[in-house]
Enzyme design. Structure first.
Site, PDB file in Angstrom:
ATOM      1  N   LEU A  33      -5.334 119.181  73.350  1.00  0.00           N
ATOM      2  CA  LEU A  33      -5.220 120.107  74.499  1.00  0.00           C
ATOM      3  C   LEU A  33      -5.361 121.277  74.051  1.00  0.00           C
ATOM      4  CD1 LEU A  33      -1.686 118.527  75.726  1.00  0.00           C
ATOM      5  CD2 LEU A  33      -4.049 117.976  76.373  1.00  0.00           C
ATOM      6  N   GLY A  36      -6.800 125.613  79.009  1.00  0.00           N
ATOM      7  CA  GLY A  36      -6.995 124.880  80.416  1.00  0.00           C
ATOM      8  C   GLY A  36      -6.032 123.811  80.786  1.00  0.00           C
ATOM      9  N   HIS A  37      -5.838 122.886  79.823  1.00  0.00           N
ATOM     10  CA  HIS A  37      -4.865 121.811  79.829  1.00  0.00           C
ATOM     11  C   HIS A  37      -3.553 122.296  80.345  1.00  0.00           C
ATOM     12  CE1 HIS A  37      -7.758 119.529  77.153  1.00  0.00           C
ATOM     13  NE2 HIS A  37      -7.665 118.797  78.492  1.00  0.00           N
ATOM     14  N   GLY A 147      -8.968 119.838  86.552  1.00  0.00           N
ATOM     15  CA  GLY A 147      -9.679 121.047  86.476  1.00  0.00           C
ATOM     16  C   GLY A 147     -11.118 121.292  87.303  1.00  0.00           C
ATOM     17  N   GLN A 148     -11.142 122.383  87.698  1.00  0.00           N
ATOM     18  CA  GLN A 148     -12.588 122.647  88.560  1.00  0.00           C
ATOM     19  C   GLN A 148     -13.943 122.385  87.536  1.00  0.00           C
ATOM     20  OE1 GLN A 148     -13.110 125.983  90.756  1.00  0.00           O
ATOM     21  NE2 GLN A 148     -15.441 125.914  90.396  1.00  0.00           N
ATOM     22  N   LYS A 149     -13.211 122.596  86.115  1.00  0.00           N
ATOM     23  CA  LYS A 149     -14.143 122.339  85.091  1.00  0.00           C
ATOM     24  C   LYS A 149     -15.147 121.192  85.040  1.00  0.00           C
ATOM     25  CE  LYS A 149     -15.755 122.465  80.582  1.00  0.00           C
ATOM     26  NZ  LYS A 149     -16.104 121.124  80.426  1.00  0.00           N
ATOM     27  N   MET A 184     -13.472 126.732  78.458  1.00  0.00           N
ATOM     28  CA  MET A 184     -12.455 126.177  77.319  1.00  0.00           C
ATOM     29  C   MET A 184     -12.968 124.502  77.564  1.00  0.00           C
ATOM     30  SD  MET A 184      -8.769 127.866  77.389  1.00  0.00           S
ATOM     31  CE  MET A 184      -8.940 129.812  77.028  1.00  0.00           C
ATOM     32  N   SER A 186     -12.105 120.645  75.052  1.00  0.00           N
ATOM     33  CA  SER A 186     -11.784 119.725  73.604  1.00  0.00           C
ATOM     34  C   SER A 186     -13.179 119.585  72.938  1.00  0.00           C
ATOM     35  CB  SER A 186     -11.410 118.582  73.832  1.00  0.00           C
ATOM     36  OG  SER A 186     -10.139 118.708  74.844  1.00  0.00           O
ATOM     37  N   ARG A 187     -14.160 119.533  73.508  1.00  0.00           N
ATOM     38  CA  ARG A 187     -15.546 119.161  72.873  1.00  0.00           C
ATOM     39  C   ARG A 187     -16.216 120.570  72.233  1.00  0.00           C
ATOM     40  NH1 ARG A 187     -16.461 115.044  77.149  1.00  0.00           N
ATOM     41  NH2 ARG A 187     -16.702 113.187  75.740  1.00  0.00           N
TER      42      ARG A 187
HETATM   43  P1  AMP Z   1      -9.941 116.228  79.553  1.00  0.00           P
HETATM   44  O1  AMP Z   1      -8.963 116.133  78.531  1.00  0.00           O
HETATM   45  O2  AMP Z   1     -11.141 117.094  78.970  1.00  0.00           O
HETATM   46  O3  AMP Z   1     -10.449 114.941  80.190  1.00  0.00           O
HETATM   47  O4  AMP Z   1      -9.687 117.133  80.819  1.00  0.00           O
HETATM   48  C1  AMP Z   1      -8.341 116.841  81.381  1.00  0.00           C
HETATM   49  C2  AMP Z   1      -8.199 117.963  82.769  1.00  0.00           C
HETATM   50  O5  AMP Z   1      -8.091 119.174  81.982  1.00  0.00           O
HETATM   51  C3  AMP Z   1      -9.477 117.539  83.367  1.00  0.00           C
HETATM   52  O6  AMP Z   1      -8.788 117.464  84.744  1.00  0.00           O
HETATM   53  C4  AMP Z   1     -10.305 118.771  83.320  1.00  0.00           C
HETATM   54  O7  AMP Z   1     -10.971 119.247  84.219  1.00  0.00           O
HETATM   55  C5  AMP Z   1      -9.175 119.770  82.981  1.00  0.00           C
HETATM   56  N1  AMP Z   1      -9.810 120.833  82.263  1.00  0.00           N
HETATM   57  C6  AMP Z   1     -10.597 120.696  80.997  1.00  0.00           C
HETATM   58  N2  AMP Z   1     -10.992 121.755  80.632  1.00  0.00           N
HETATM   59  C7  AMP Z   1     -10.563 122.665  81.640  1.00  0.00           C
HETATM   60  C8  AMP Z   1     -10.581 124.089  81.706  1.00  0.00           C
HETATM   61  N3  AMP Z   1     -11.383 125.061  80.747  1.00  0.00           N
HETATM   62  N4  AMP Z   1      -9.777 124.896  82.564  1.00  0.00           N
HETATM   63  C9  AMP Z   1      -9.163 124.065  83.303  1.00  0.00           C
HETATM   64  N5  AMP Z   1      -9.031 122.817  83.357  1.00  0.00           N
HETATM   65  C10 AMP Z   1      -9.641 122.161  82.500  1.00  0.00           C
END
Ligand code: AMP
Length: 285
Positions: A33, A36-37, A147-149, A184, A186-187
């Protein structure tokens, strides 16, 4: 913060809160996390009574040659971040709890899944749709935060939720960025130090496209070209796509309507990292 490992316990926890008249929100994540999360969790906690963060690295949404096994993981740190952001529970099932030996169902959202990320990562959105449906079944939330990301993912999930009458309110929150504009992710840990400084070029390309449209350009090829021009200033970047599309449908007309929202979508590889980012432009009404 309560840590929950099984679907049965998750359903029971949610049921108790629902019976007491509380609104339950879910924030699906794959862990590792970052802020962003945390921003999604904070927003969920503001709007709803109970925030359930889920942590599950979903193998089904990774391609055979992708980074499933090396995806970054840090359970203890994730617990701290989720709790500090206001999460009431963390649902962190083992793989076998979600995908039992007899598991046989896959959800395909046709159309919206096919292009951009869906074309470069075959089967990715089937994996996403299937796990999100499963998480909705386990958490039984009133609302879910994304996230809109991951822009295309939000469209896929909205479509699936409506098509299957899942009755979950989907809320999309803004992308959080580093100081230089890099979204932001995780990768981002995959970026070598010398690559990290160059990675903000995606955001600069998106800003260029926004300014161009703002100044009146609505021809798709011209908008795409403006992004490519910026991206090509970083020689090591391998561009998967840099495209403008209708924000609701992802359709790509030669010329956009002057009033319709447009999304600019970029995916590119830099060393071991694959970066995605987007920006939505909307005319002021
Ligand atoms: P992930 O763990 O990457 O699958 O992301 C989990 C949630 O966090 C997803 O809805 C993503 O779109 C959101 N998310 C990831 N990166 C960001 C960020 N930089 N800003 C806002 N939300 C994010």
């Amino acid at each position: 913060m309560r840590i929950i490992r099984t679907v049965a316990e998750m359903q029971q926890y949610s049921e108790e809160h629902r019976k007491a008249g509380r609104r339950v929100a879910v924030i699906p994540t794959m862990g590792y996390l970052h802020e962003g999360h945390a921003s999604l969790i904070q927003q969920a906690r503001k709007n709803a009574d109970i925030a359930v963060t889920t942590l599950f690295v979903n193998k089904l949404q990774f391609g055979a040659n992708e980074d499933f096994s090396r995806y970054p993981r840090d359970f203890v740190r994730d617990c701290t971040i989720a709790e500090e952001a206001g999460s009431d529970a963390l649902f962190a099932p083992e793989n076998g709890e979600m995908y039992t030996e007899t598991f046989s169902t896959v959800i395909t959202v046709r159309g919206i899944s096919d292009k951009f990320e869906g074309a470069f990562r075959r089967g990715h959105f089937d994996g996403v749709a299937t796990i999100v449906a499963k998480l909705f079944g386990a958490v039984r939330p009133h609302e879910a935060y994304f996230g809109q990301k991951d822009y295309q993912q939000t469209l896929v999930i909205r479509r699936m939720t409506a098509d299957l009458n899942l009755g979950v309110n989907i809320i999309v929150c803004p992308t959080l960025r580093e100081a230089d504009g890099l979204a932001m992710s995780s990768r981002n840990v995959y970026l070598a130090p010398e690559e990290r400084g160059k990675a903000s070029v995606l955001h600069r390309a998106l800003q260029t496209a926004s300014l161009l449209v703002q100044s009146g350009e609505i021809r798709r090829q011209e908008i795409n070209f403006s992004m490519l021009e910026v991206l090509r200033t970083v020689g090591e970047l391998q561009i998967d796509y840099a495209c403008a599309a209708q924000a609701d449908t992802l359709e790509e007309p030669e010329v956009f309507e002057e009033t319709e929202p447009i999304v600019f979508l970029i995916a590119a590889r830099l060393g071991a990292a694959r970066l995605i980012d987007n920006e939505v432009w909307q005319a002021v009404k």
